[in-house]
Design an enzyme around this catalytic site. Structure first.
Site, PDB file in Angstrom:
ATOM      1  N   THR A 153       0.847  -1.155  -0.056  1.00 44.86           N
ATOM      2  CA  THR A 153       0.124   0.019  -0.001  1.00 44.86           C
ATOM      3  C   THR A 153       0.939   1.222  -0.070  1.00 44.86           C
ATOM      4  OG1 THR A 153      -0.265  -0.336   2.332  1.00 44.86           O
ATOM      5  CG2 THR A 153      -1.919  -0.972   0.976  1.00 44.86           C
ATOM      6  N   THR A 190      -2.833  -2.735   7.834  1.00 46.37           N
ATOM      7  CA  THR A 190      -2.499  -4.252   7.547  1.00 46.37           C
ATOM      8  C   THR A 190      -0.947  -4.748   7.613  1.00 46.37           C
ATOM      9  OG1 THR A 190      -4.263  -4.555   6.408  1.00 46.37           O
ATOM     10  CG2 THR A 190      -3.128  -6.386   6.326  1.00 46.37           C
ATOM     11  N   THR A 406      -6.472  11.142   1.060  1.00 46.26           N
ATOM     12  CA  THR A 406      -6.593  11.331  -0.364  1.00 46.26           C
ATOM     13  C   THR A 406      -7.554  10.711  -1.161  1.00 46.26           C
ATOM     14  OG1 THR A 406      -4.857  10.024  -1.041  1.00 46.26           O
ATOM     15  CG2 THR A 406      -4.165  12.203  -0.792  1.00 46.26           C
TER      16      THR A 406
END
Lengths: 406, 406
Positions: A153, A190, A406
């Site tokens: 991510t 995570t 965002t």
């Protein structure tokens, strides 16, 4: 910003483990955000999950499925954590497994779902459904690196490790990928880790090896003490290496396998810390001579979670009073403060519970300067030891975590 | 940076409590850094101290003296914490009490020492000794404000509260001063609080009132979870108000006194949070409907200590997933996540363990915008409740704590 960490450049294929990635635009654009891992029949899978009570929907479903049958596939998405999403989130997780199961000709319960990303949002099922045929078509054994990249991510570095060992005269391979802990960005939540091997082991042995390896790796790291809702670590064994199946969690073959898996997981876990939010230092905190291992861990984690210790590390400030104060408030049964010693990168700082007679501020500054710091606390109470890895607490941490989503 | 907090401008004298301040240049220049508080004979004193095992030398000595005789004086220095200083630190604390005792004509054990400042350093005894005659000469009842200022280290606001109550037909006065928690600056360590009253109470009642008041005030605040080595809260009662001495920790007179002391301490405790390191928000976290008060506290403190929640508060980001994740990892025996509800400043955010159907991001933004934030978590498990006060986690916090010691 990752501390002493280079991106993984190659990972060994594991016979019997095929992987595929695809950009389904679930949340990210122009990058793969879905991963499918397919396992040959007769593979074994063991997994550990977050202890957070608000387990994400995919964690709940994966636990159920794992208890029901032997997994044949893992489906992972990056972008939405599918946590705090209630029944609709569970329904999406179940439906995605059904879609993969139908396409692969296995039952839905043989598919384990995993998600990472924004809490409170489920991935869009229609886009996942549209991606599944493409994922199945792309399955290949040499896709570990691609999968490692697709589960990222806001990790800054692709994290993966391969290792080989000889067991029973056969070379066995272990490859693993992971993504970062610490709810790396607003709502991102995570730590995920997937480790595959072609070693042959009984399922109960695999489970025992996983638990022991996690205890010495992922359970020894902390960025900010916040346990995510989606954490999962999966160990998959295909049995293709040709070794005599390991049936017992003891003996030299099992030990060799345990050592190799533990080493892979420890390197993956440390990679997460090195790529921690805003990290500028990689810090090992070893607590020796405790009455119990649990005492050592409690002391190490109390130091590792202290914002004051972490900001001092960021500043390379030999502010040993903060380490001492953290030791003093650790929740352990007994602490004989007159026996406590503290060393930082080999410099004796505290002896007998007070500043060491030999200590100088110059020594302290030199000890705190490097990117890699080892803090050793001796409790003088027994023979147990434990090590925890963490990072410092920088301006960048606040920026990353205060930045509006965002 | 203090949030909604103005400096105390006047504090009521408490008959029987005299205070003096002096600049002894122990560490700071051109400002008072020593305080002497003298109590008339027959006063009662109760005190609570840090639970940190690395208690500072003055804490160790104050505990001993308190157990041995009724205190007649308190000596406080700002600049050196006298913690982690071993036997030499203890010797300095004892010697300073002896000097004050000799000068006042009381035994050394009737003097309690307190220190705040840099860990690992003891205050210079010669300078303290030189200051004592001047302190004694300056003792006066109207010096509460001056004392509040002299105990400040890097607090930005002078913190003090006065309150009066009528007990037994007599007006009693309570005045208190405090200085900030959170080891406000590199190596600065200490929350100190001194509350005086002219009410007449049996010593056992005073002790019970103190414990109950601290439990609802100073023990409900946190800046960064780091317990200092020097924390102390002292309640002094001179008995000059003329009320019939309160002999039991029950009944309406005791309750009226308890309420007044609790209110003073709660306001002082909240002032510490409002002046917390880099604070831009004052945050009340109330946990309702818990099975036990302890459960409610654990959940509230887990939220209050989460760096992710604190940075979201700094950003005014309605990042409720972080609050949910903190609730989910709180160390309590049972959590029925389907019953959890979360509100922020009156906006329903989580219902039944998932995002509330009515919730919109706009509502969330509006709720997180003010300087004062109330987070209410309902556990749906019982009838207990607890409130914890904290502040957010800002760039300024990192700057303050990473700044090299001057």
């Amino acid at each position: 910003m990752a501390v002493g960490l280079k991106p993984a450049e190659s990972l060994l294929p594991v016979p019997g483990v095929r992987l595929a990635v695809l950009g389904a635009e679930l949340r990210y654009r122009n990058r793969p955000d879905m991963v499918l891992i397919a396992l040959e029949p007769d593979s074994s899978v063991a997994a550990t999950f977050t202890r957070n009570r608000f387990a994400a929907a995919p964690v709940i479903v994966a636990r159920e499925h794992l208890a029901s049958t032997a997994p044949r596939a893992l489906l992972i998405n990056a972008g939405q954590a599918n946590a705090g999403t209630g029944e609709p989130g569970i329904a999406v997780a179940r439906a995605s497994c059904k879609l993969v199961g139908d396409a692969l000709g296995v039952e839905a319960e043989a598919v384990l779902p995993f998600s990472t990303g924004v809490i409170g949002v489920a991935p869009p099922l229609d886009r996942m459904a549209a991606a599944i045929p493409g994922l199945i078509a792309a399955l290949a054994e040499d896709n570990w690196l691609a999968a490692g990249r697709a589960i990222m991510t806001t990790d800054t570095v692709l994290k993966g490790v391969s290792r080989q060992a000889v067991i029973d005269g056969k070379t066995i391979t272990i490859s693993g990928i992971t993504k970062g802990a610490g709810m790396i960005r607003p709502n991102m939540a995570t730590m995920l880790a997937y480790v595959g091997t072609d070693a042959a082991l009984a399922p109960a042995v695999l489970e025992s090896v996983l638990v022991a390896a996690v205890e010495q790796s992922f359970n020894c790291i902390t960025i900010d003490g916040d346990t995510s809702t989606n954490d999962a670590c999966v160990l998959m064994a295909t049995g293709r290496a040709g070794n005599t199946r390991i049936e017992k969690a003891s003996g030299s073959a099992c030990q060799a396998f345990q050592d190799a898996v533990s080493a892979v997981m420890q390197e993956l876990a440390q990679a997460i810390v090195r790529d921690g939010e805003g990290a500028t230092k990689f810090v090992a905190i070893r607590v020796d001579a405790g009455a119990t291992e649990s005492d050592c861990r409690e002391v190490a984690f109390t130091i590792a979670h202290s914002p004051l210790v972490k900001t001092a590390l960021f500043a390379s400030d030999p502010n040993w009073g903060r380490i001492l104060a953290a030791v003093g408030r650790a929740p352990i049964g007994r602490l004989d403060i007159d026996r406590v010693a503290i060393d930082v990168n080999g410099v004796a700082i505290v002896r007998g519970g007070a500043v060491a007679p030999s200590y100088t501020e110059e020594q302290g500054k030199a000890a705190m300067a490097p990117e890699e710091i080892e803090i050793v606390v001796n409790l003088g109470a027994g023979v147990s030891t434990a090590t925890v890895w963490t990072c410092d607490f920088s301006h960048e941490y606040v920026t990353i975590n205060a930045e509006y989503r965002t």
